[in-house]
Design an enzyme around this catalytic site. Structure first.
Site, short mmCIF file in Angstrom:
data_model
loop_
_atom_site.label_atom_id
_atom_site.label_comp_id
_atom_site.label_asym_id
_atom_site.label_seq_id
_atom_site.Cartn_x
_atom_site.Cartn_y
_atom_site.Cartn_z
N ASP A 154 4.53 0.61 12.09
CA ASP A 154 3.32 0.00 11.54
C ASP A 154 3.12 -1.44 11.99
OD1 ASP A 154 2.79 2.36 10.27
OD2 ASP A 154 3.52 1.72 8.30
N LYS A 214 0.84 -1.21 0.00
CA LYS A 214 0.00 0.00 0.00
C LYS A 214 0.88 1.26 0.00
CE LYS A 214 -1.66 1.60 4.09
NZ LYS A 214 -1.35 3.00 4.42
N ASN A 215 1.88 1.26 0.90
CA ASN A 215 2.65 2.50 1.06
C ASN A 215 3.65 2.76 -0.06
OD1 ASN A 215 1.14 3.00 3.27
ND2 ASN A 215 2.70 2.48 4.79
N CYS A 219 -5.37 12.78 12.57
CA CYS A 219 -5.46 11.33 12.47
C CYS A 219 -5.19 10.77 13.85
CB CYS A 219 -4.43 10.92 11.43
SG CYS A 219 -3.66 9.38 11.60
N ARG A 249 0.68 14.48 12.90
CA ARG A 249 1.03 14.31 11.49
C ARG A 249 1.15 15.62 10.69
NH1 ARG A 249 -1.13 8.80 9.19
NH2 ARG A 249 0.92 8.87 8.26
N ILE A 290 8.19 6.79 16.76
CA ILE A 290 7.82 7.52 15.54
C ILE A 290 6.54 8.33 15.76
CG2 ILE A 290 7.39 7.34 13.05
CD1 ILE A 290 10.12 6.22 13.78
N ARG A 327 -4.86 10.67 4.43
CA ARG A 327 -3.74 11.56 4.68
C ARG A 327 -2.68 11.47 3.58
NH1 ARG A 327 0.90 12.17 6.36
NH2 ARG A 327 1.43 14.19 7.23
N ARG A 366 -8.82 -0.23 4.44
CA ARG A 366 -7.91 0.80 3.89
C ARG A 366 -6.57 0.18 3.50
NH1 ARG A 366 -6.13 4.60 7.81
NH2 ARG A 366 -4.70 4.84 6.10
N ASP A 386 5.19 20.00 7.81
CA ASP A 386 6.15 21.11 7.76
C ASP A 386 7.42 20.74 6.98
OD1 ASP A 386 6.37 19.38 10.10
OD2 ASP A 386 8.11 20.60 10.65
N LEU A 387 7.87 19.49 7.12
CA LEU A 387 9.12 19.10 6.45
C LEU A 387 8.92 19.03 4.93
CD1 LEU A 387 10.19 16.32 8.98
CD2 LEU A 387 11.25 18.57 8.74
N1 EPU Z 1 6.76 14.49 10.72
C1 EPU Z 1 6.97 15.82 10.99
N2 EPU Z 1 6.86 16.71 9.96
C2 EPU Z 1 6.56 16.33 8.69
C3 EPU Z 1 6.37 14.96 8.41
C4 EPU Z 1 6.48 14.05 9.46
O1 EPU Z 1 7.23 16.19 12.13
O2 EPU Z 1 6.50 17.19 7.81
C5 EPU Z 1 6.88 13.50 11.80
C6 EPU Z 1 5.62 12.66 12.01
O3 EPU Z 1 4.68 13.35 12.83
C7 EPU Z 1 6.17 11.41 12.63
C8 EPU Z 1 7.50 11.24 11.92
O4 EPU Z 1 7.86 12.54 11.41
O5 EPU Z 1 6.41 11.62 14.00
C9 EPU Z 1 7.52 10.25 10.78
O6 EPU Z 1 6.41 10.50 9.92
P1 EPU Z 1 6.46 10.20 8.36
O7 EPU Z 1 6.38 11.49 7.64
O8 EPU Z 1 7.60 9.30 8.05
O9 EPU Z 1 5.08 9.43 8.14
P2 EPU Z 1 4.28 9.43 6.77
O10 EPU Z 1 5.23 9.51 5.66
O11 EPU Z 1 3.20 10.41 6.85
C10 EPU Z 1 4.35 6.87 6.31
C11 EPU Z 1 3.37 5.74 6.21
C12 EPU Z 1 2.83 5.41 7.60
C13 EPU Z 1 4.01 5.05 8.50
C14 EPU Z 1 5.04 6.19 8.52
C15 EPU Z 1 6.29 5.87 9.31
C16 EPU Z 1 2.41 6.00 4.01
C17 EPU Z 1 1.22 6.29 3.19
N3 EPU Z 1 2.27 6.12 5.35
O12 EPU Z 1 3.63 7.97 6.82
O13 EPU Z 1 2.00 4.27 7.41
O14 EPU Z 1 3.55 4.80 9.79
O15 EPU Z 1 5.44 6.51 7.17
O16 EPU Z 1 6.90 4.74 8.80
O17 EPU Z 1 3.45 5.65 3.50
C18 EPU Z 1 0.20 2.84 7.87
O18 EPU Z 1 0.45 2.26 6.79
O19 EPU Z 1 -0.59 2.37 8.72
C19 EPU Z 1 0.86 4.11 8.17
C20 EPU Z 1 0.41 4.96 9.08
#
Ligand code: EPU
Length: 420
Positions: A306, A22-23, A115, A120, A328, A91, A398, A123-124
């Site tokens: 996850d 999925k991801n 969420c 979530r 995380i 998201r 999902r 900003d980055l």
């Molecule tokens: N974060 C920030 N700022 C940002 C982005 C992230 O502070 O701009 C923080 C987040 O709040 C978190 C950490 O950085 O504390 C890591 O978040 P990340 O951005 O890596 O998460 P994501 O990319 O939004 C993906 C997966 C998630 C998985 C995370 C971590 C997808 C669609 N989602 O989310 O998957 O938990 O990486 O590995 O790829 C799931 O499949 O159930 C799921 C939630």
């Protein structure tokens, strides 16, 4: 709304085939917006999240065809505006930001809501787009971006909780069409990021370093169509291995990449299970008494966040005290209250769960709160005495392709019923 009933106590055995990730599929589908030529993706899992991404692509102007796991997308023309109604349900819809900015040089995308697994922020992602020369504004719930021309830059994408997966994807997808070279430091190195980079390279991008913390991207003028097989879903594989550990006599997951699930298989070995790895499969079987664990979630190759909820389900009936720390998403413990309703003994202290293994769980009505929490409740239900009734199962749909059918294939007594 459907409910899932799990009648516990049946031993699992046999093998199932793991679906496409999925991801990986979500950002790769978004990446098809980067070219006007057709792209063909195989092993796209049939999930509400991937279907939802296809709807977003169609809204933005792409032609989409789906024949079982193969999806063809052609985005000859692309709209640069994705309103709230279109993106709010998922998201991961934020990953159209990078492709739209690169292709249209402007993008207005509504911010998806919060969420249950945490705040979530993005900003980055936005910091990365700004570094590439985009003017970025967040107003009235929308991200608005504009640039006359994206320019390569040196960007560090590490945040308070480490690298960002979708942030790395997004900035990489924008940088492939920027003028000059971009270096992303502190990049996420998850297999899904590598899969996206491989797909982009097949489209004509020049990305080096995928799978490490440093990506070097030499911008190109345009990308062309490409064909790609999505990698197997390492979280689905991990979930079925943990199911096999919870109540299996020998459960095999086929079509996996063993190196992607090493953190989970290593943890299961430490918990006292036998793991047999072959080229494209892994088998879990009991190996005497199971043992409590200490688990700390971390970016890849560490233990995946996850898989944390599913592991809590396993450890809740493992004799002794286990300690799970979530680094995380520190608040990702929505499953704990529900597991406690089934008799689990868990104390949350900050971002740590201290689990005192109990002899047995008892089936109860429980509520799914997010994707992985729901999977944990199913696993707990497989072990529990009696029936566990899980509501809000749309969370499961999902991200797990036919979870109930696959578990039935392994011998579980699980049914889906219509609820009023
Ligand atoms: N974060 C920030 N700022 C940002 C982005 C992230 O502070 O701009 C923080 C987040 O709040 C978190 C950490 O950085 O504390 C890591 O978040 P990340 O951005 O890596 O998460 P994501 O990319 O939004 C993906 C997966 C998630 C998985 C995370 C971590 C997808 C669609 N989602 O989310 O998957 O938990 O990486 O590995 O790829 C799931 O499949 O159930 C799921 C939630």
């Amino acid at each position: 709304m459907d409910k899932i009933l799990v009648h516990g106590g049946r031993p699992l055995s046999g093998s199932i085939k793991i679906s496409g990730s999925k991801n990986s599929a979500l950002p790769i589908l978004a990446a098809t917006l980067l070219t006007r030529e057709p792209c063909v993706l195989r092993h796209v899992p049939d999930l509400s999240d991937t279907n939802y991404m296809l709807q977003i692509l169609m809204y933005l102007g792409a032609q989409v065809e789906r024949a079982s796991g193969t999806v063809s997308v052609q985005a000859e023309k692309v709209e640069s505006v994705a309103p709230y109604d279109v993106v709010r349900r998922m998201r991961a819809s934020v990953c159209v930001l990078g492709p739209l900015l690169a292709r249209c040089r402007e993008a207005t995308v509504s911010l998806p809501g919060g969420c249950v697994i945490g705040d979530r922020p993005i900003d980055l992602h936005l910091r990365g787009f700004e570094a590439l020369g985009a003017a970025v504004r967040v107003e009235a719930g929308n991200v608005r971006m504009f640039t006359p021309q994206l320019k390569g830059a040196i960007i560090n994408l590490t945040g308070k909780f480490g690298p960002t997966v979708l942030g790395t994807d997004n900035v990489m997808m924008a940088a492939v069409l920027a003028e000059g070279t971009t270096v992303i430091e502190g990049a996420a190195s998850e297999p899904e990021v590598v899969d996206l980079a491989n797909f982009l390279n097949k489209m004509g991008a020049k990305i080096e370093g995928a799978g490490t913390r440093r990506l070097i991207i030499e911008g190109v003028q345009e990308l062309h169509g490409a064909e790609h097989d999505i990698i197997p879903d390492r979280i689905e594989a991990g979930t079925f291995l943990v199911a096999g550990a919870v109540c299996g006599t020998g459960v095999t997951v086929n079509r996996v990449e063993p190196s992607h699930i090493e953190a989970v298989t290593t943890a299961l070995v430490s918990a006292g299970f036998k793991i047999d790895i072959h080229e494209r499969s892994a088998t879990v079987s009991p190996n005497g008494a199971s043992k409590p664990l200490e688990i700390v979630t971390a970016p890849y190759p560490g233990f995946p966040t996850d898989m944390q909820a599913q592991m809590c389900a396993l450890l809740s009936t493992t004799e002794g005290i286990s300690v799970v720390t979530e680094n995380i998403f520190p608040q990702r413990y929505m499953h704990v209250a529900e597991l406690k309703r089934m008799g689990a003994q868990v104390q949350i202290e900050g971002s740590t769960a201290v689990i005192q293994g109990v002899e047995k769980l008892l089936g109860a009505p429980v509520m799914a709160s997010d994707l992985r929490a729901s999977a944990a409740l199913v696993l707990a239900g497989l072990k529990a005495e009696g029936t566990t009734e899980i509501s809000r199962v749309y969370h499961i749909d999902r991200g797990y392709e036919h979870l109930d059918e696959k578990l039935s294939e392994l011998g579980a007594h699980i049914e889906r019923v219509k609820a009023d």
